[in-house]
Design a protein around this motif. Structure first.
Motif, PDB file in Angstrom:
ATOM      1  N   HIS A 286     -15.977  30.827  17.964  1.00 26.05           N
ATOM      2  CA  HIS A 286     -15.649  31.755  16.880  1.00 26.05           C
ATOM      3  C   HIS A 286     -14.143  31.997  16.805  1.00 26.05           C
ATOM      4  N   VAL A 287     -13.492  31.971  17.964  1.00 28.90           N
ATOM      5  CA  VAL A 287     -12.057  32.219  18.039  1.00 28.90           C
ATOM      6  C   VAL A 287     -11.268  30.924  17.915  1.00 28.90           C
ATOM      7  N   THR A 288     -11.653  29.920  18.681  1.00 28.76           N
ATOM      8  CA  THR A 288     -10.823  28.715  18.774  1.00 28.76           C
ATOM      9  C   THR A 288     -10.896  27.831  17.540  1.00 28.76           C
ATOM     10  N   ARG A 289     -11.907  27.991  16.705  1.00 28.35           N
ATOM     11  CA  ARG A 289     -11.976  27.141  15.512  1.00 28.35           C
ATOM     12  C   ARG A 289     -10.765  27.353  14.605  1.00 28.35           C
ATOM     13  N   HIS A 290     -10.150  28.512  14.708  1.00 30.67           N
ATOM     14  CA  HIS A 290      -8.967  28.792  13.889  1.00 30.67           C
ATOM     15  C   HIS A 290      -7.687  28.249  14.509  1.00 30.67           C
ATOM     16  N   MET A 291      -7.777  27.756  15.745  1.00 28.94           N
ATOM     17  CA  MET A 291      -6.581  27.378  16.485  1.00 28.94           C
ATOM     18  C   MET A 291      -6.363  25.880  16.570  1.00 28.94           C
ATOM     19  N   VAL A 292      -7.282  25.079  16.049  1.00 27.42           N
ATOM     20  CA  VAL A 292      -7.230  23.634  16.297  1.00 27.42           C
ATOM     21  C   VAL A 292      -5.951  22.990  15.772  1.00 27.42           C
ATOM     22  N   GLY A 293      -5.353  23.539  14.728  1.00 26.21           N
ATOM     23  CA  GLY A 293      -4.148  22.933  14.163  1.00 26.21           C
ATOM     24  C   GLY A 293      -2.849  23.493  14.711  1.00 26.21           C
ATOM     25  N   LEU A 294      -2.922  24.278  15.785  1.00 30.72           N
ATOM     26  CA  LEU A 294      -1.749  24.987  16.286  1.00 30.72           C
ATOM     27  C   LEU A 294      -0.572  24.063  16.580  1.00 30.72           C
ATOM     28  N   PHE A 295      -0.834  22.910  17.173  1.00 36.40           N
ATOM     29  CA  PHE A 295       0.268  22.028  17.581  1.00 36.40           C
ATOM     30  C   PHE A 295       0.429  20.837  16.640  1.00 36.40           C
ATOM     31  N   HIS A 296      -0.018  20.995  15.418  1.00 32.45           N
ATOM     32  CA  HIS A 296       0.089  19.923  14.423  1.00 32.45           C
ATOM     33  C   HIS A 296       1.517  19.369  14.386  1.00 32.45           C
ATOM     34  N   GLY A 297       1.628  18.042  14.507  1.00 30.58           N
ATOM     35  CA  GLY A 297       2.927  17.391  14.452  1.00 30.58           C
ATOM     36  C   GLY A 297       3.695  17.405  15.755  1.00 30.58           C
ATOM     37  N   PRO A 299       3.742  16.768  20.186  1.00 28.77           N
ATOM     38  CA  PRO A 299       3.087  15.973  21.232  1.00 28.77           C
ATOM     39  C   PRO A 299       1.871  16.719  21.784  1.00 28.77           C
ATOM     40  N   GLY A 300       0.770  16.006  21.939  1.00 28.02           N
ATOM     41  CA  GLY A 300      -0.436  16.593  22.496  1.00 28.02           C
ATOM     42  C   GLY A 300      -1.352  17.237  21.472  1.00 28.02           C
ATOM     43  N   ALA A 301      -0.953  17.230  20.203  1.00 28.75           N
ATOM     44  CA  ALA A 301      -1.745  17.909  19.169  1.00 28.75           C
ATOM     45  C   ALA A 301      -3.146  17.321  19.035  1.00 28.75           C
ATOM     46  N   ARG A 302      -3.233  16.005  19.124  1.00 21.87           N
ATOM     47  CA  ARG A 302      -4.532  15.352  18.942  1.00 21.87           C
ATOM     48  C   ARG A 302      -5.496  15.727  20.064  1.00 21.87           C
ATOM     49  N   ARG A 303      -5.005  15.714  21.284  1.00 17.83           N
ATOM     50  CA  ARG A 303      -5.868  16.050  22.420  1.00 17.83           C
ATOM     51  C   ARG A 303      -6.262  17.528  22.380  1.00 17.83           C
ATOM     52  N   PHE A 304      -5.327  18.400  22.021  1.00 14.55           N
ATOM     53  CA  PHE A 304      -5.617  19.832  21.891  1.00 14.55           C
ATOM     54  C   PHE A 304      -6.747  20.036  20.875  1.00 14.55           C
ATOM     55  N   ARG A 305      -6.626  19.368  19.754  1.00 11.62           N
ATOM     56  CA  ARG A 305      -7.638  19.485  18.692  1.00 11.62           C
ATOM     57  C   ARG A 305      -8.988  18.958  19.162  1.00 11.62           C
ATOM     58  N   GLN A 306      -8.984  17.835  19.874  1.00 16.67           N
ATOM     59  CA  GLN A 306     -10.238  17.243  20.364  1.00 16.67           C
ATOM     60  C   GLN A 306     -10.969  18.176  21.317  1.00 16.67           C
ATOM     61  N   ILE A 307     -10.220  18.748  22.259  1.00 16.48           N
ATOM     62  CA  ILE A 307     -10.848  19.615  23.260  1.00 16.48           C
ATOM     63  C   ILE A 307     -11.447  20.863  22.605  1.00 16.48           C
ATOM     64  N   LEU A 308     -10.691  21.479  21.691  1.00 16.39           N
ATOM     65  CA  LEU A 308     -11.213  22.680  21.047  1.00 16.39           C
ATOM     66  C   LEU A 308     -12.372  22.367  20.117  1.00 16.39           C
ATOM     67  N   SER A 309     -12.364  21.189  19.514  1.00 16.87           N
ATOM     68  CA  SER A 309     -13.429  20.832  18.570  1.00 16.87           C
ATOM     69  C   SER A 309     -14.724  20.440  19.265  1.00 16.87           C
ATOM     70  N   THR A 310     -14.640  20.075  20.545  1.00 21.75           N
ATOM     71  CA  THR A 310     -15.845  19.633  21.266  1.00 21.75           C
ATOM     72  C   THR A 310     -16.218  20.621  22.380  1.00 21.75           C
ATOM     73  N   ASP A 311     -15.362  20.753  23.357  1.00 19.36           N
ATOM     74  CA  ASP A 311     -15.705  21.581  24.528  1.00 19.36           C
ATOM     75  C   ASP A 311     -15.879  23.059  24.179  1.00 19.36           C
ATOM     76  N   THR A 313     -17.111  24.377  21.637  1.00 19.65           N
ATOM     77  CA  THR A 313     -18.336  24.662  20.875  1.00 19.65           C
ATOM     78  C   THR A 313     -19.595  24.564  21.730  1.00 19.65           C
ATOM     79  N   ARG A 314     -19.446  24.166  22.990  1.00 19.77           N
ATOM     80  CA  ARG A 314     -20.611  24.000  23.854  1.00 19.77           C
ATOM     81  C   ARG A 314     -21.133  25.344  24.349  1.00 19.77           C
ATOM     82  N   PRO A 315     -22.431  25.458  24.540  1.00 20.76           N
ATOM     83  CA  PRO A 315     -22.994  26.722  25.037  1.00 20.76           C
ATOM     84  C   PRO A 315     -22.345  27.134  26.355  1.00 20.76           C
TER      85      PRO A 315
END
Length: 338
Positions: A286-297, A299-311, A313-315
């Protein structure tokens, strides 16, 4: 009157705001955005007046004190209901009440409010007059330049003249028409051409009023250029998808001393906030879905987005996921600096 409300009395202070966006600018998003900019005015999602009056008010209207200054945007077309909803919103501590005269969604059209109200400027004036009578905080309006086959010159002037005569001092204008027939809500955000000049002309005719502009503005450099012609700029999708730009807003827009933003401190704050939300029965996502684009552009933005988009959301996911995502950013930065 709280301190943020006192500050709000100086409308010129609000050169930058983050637009109300359905399904996006909830309380978690606003808390996050406030950590990035101390000064930007934040807006809720649009809340229908009937829901405010009859629904679960704490769920719909509750927010964190840290979000100030924050505006409640209402949808509706019944002056009495809007006045009651505005009164309730003021009781919750909002700094401003805003009337939506720009949303083109099917749901809004079926309720004959939102952008539909561009066709009835007299009703809009009646609505805001009733709202102003019900509250002591400012009542403002956000609109389009017109709808369907309306002439934007006549339509926007009629709307502006009506609300100003009713005592409104602040008008935010999305510089596009809304096509209620033939375009989806998503298409209405992109397809109708932008006409910034129309908003500039409105400001030129209303020098004593606060006129803000919205629509398609992507950067703080663009923001600065618009501020040469209008009083305020409202960022929408740019602020949501690339929220890092808000970290520079206080310096670029408000003239504060430039500083290196403390991202580690931001992660600590958001992790603590997420932990509290989870303790109250919420989920990390609920909180992190708004943060996925924080480091857009960055270094590390892609990995940051991947972790928040997958891990995230897990129970059972907890704040450690946020730290893990940030560690990936720091690792990438270190490897590039080596």
């Amino acid at each position: 009157m709280n301190e943020s409300a006192k500050k709000y009395n100086n409308y010129k202070a609000f050169k930058l705001s983050v637009a109300p966006m359905m399904d996006w600018t909830d309380r978690h998003c606003r808390f996050f955005h406030r950590q990035l900019s101390r000064n930007a005015l934040l807006y809720t999602e649009m809340v229908v007046a009937d829901a405010v009056i009859q629904g679960a008010r704490e769920r719909l209207l509750g927010f964190s004190p840290e979000e100030h200054p924050v505006t409640l945007q209402l949808g509706g077309s019944d002056p009495k209901k809007l006045a009651e909803a505005a009164r309730i919103g003021e009781g919750f501590g909002y700094d401003e009440i805003n009337l939506n005269v720009g949303c083109p969604s099917d749901r809004v059209q079926s309720g004959t409010f939102g952008a539909c109200l561009m066709k009835t400027p007299e009703l809009v004036a009646e609505c805001v007059a009733a709202m102003r009578q019900a509250v002591t905080i400012p009542v403002t309006v956000k609109c389009r330049i017109g709808v369907d086959e309306q002439d934007p010159e006549a339509a926007l002037d009629a709307l502006a003249d009506g609300v100003f005569a009713a005592g409104v001092e602040v008008l935010w204008v999305h510089a596009r028409k809304a096509w209620l027939e033939g375009l989806s809500p998503k298409e209405n955000r992109d397809i109708p051409p932008l006409d910034y000049g129309r908003v500039y002309r409105l400001k030129a005719k209303n020098q004593s009023r606060f006129i803000g502009i919205n629509g398609g503005i992507q950067t703080l450099d663009e923001t600065a250029k618009h501020l040469e012609n209008v009083d305020g700029v409202m960022l929408g999708r740019a602020a949501y998808h690339t929220p890092g730009i808000l970290a520079d807003a206080d310096a670029v827009v408000y003239g504060e001393a430039a500083r290196e933003f403390d991202y580690a401190g931001l992660i600590d704050t958001m992790a603590a906030y997420a932990a509290r939300h989870i303790e109250q029965g919420g989920r990390l996502g609920h909180v992190t879905r708004h943060m996925v684009g924080l480091f857009h552009g960055q270094p590390g933005a892609r990995r940051f987005r991947q972790i928040l988009s997958t891990d995230a959301t897990r129970p059972g996911a907890g704040p450690e996921v946020l730290y893990s995502a940030f560690a990936a950013v720091e690792q990438e930065r270190a490897s590039r600096a080596a």
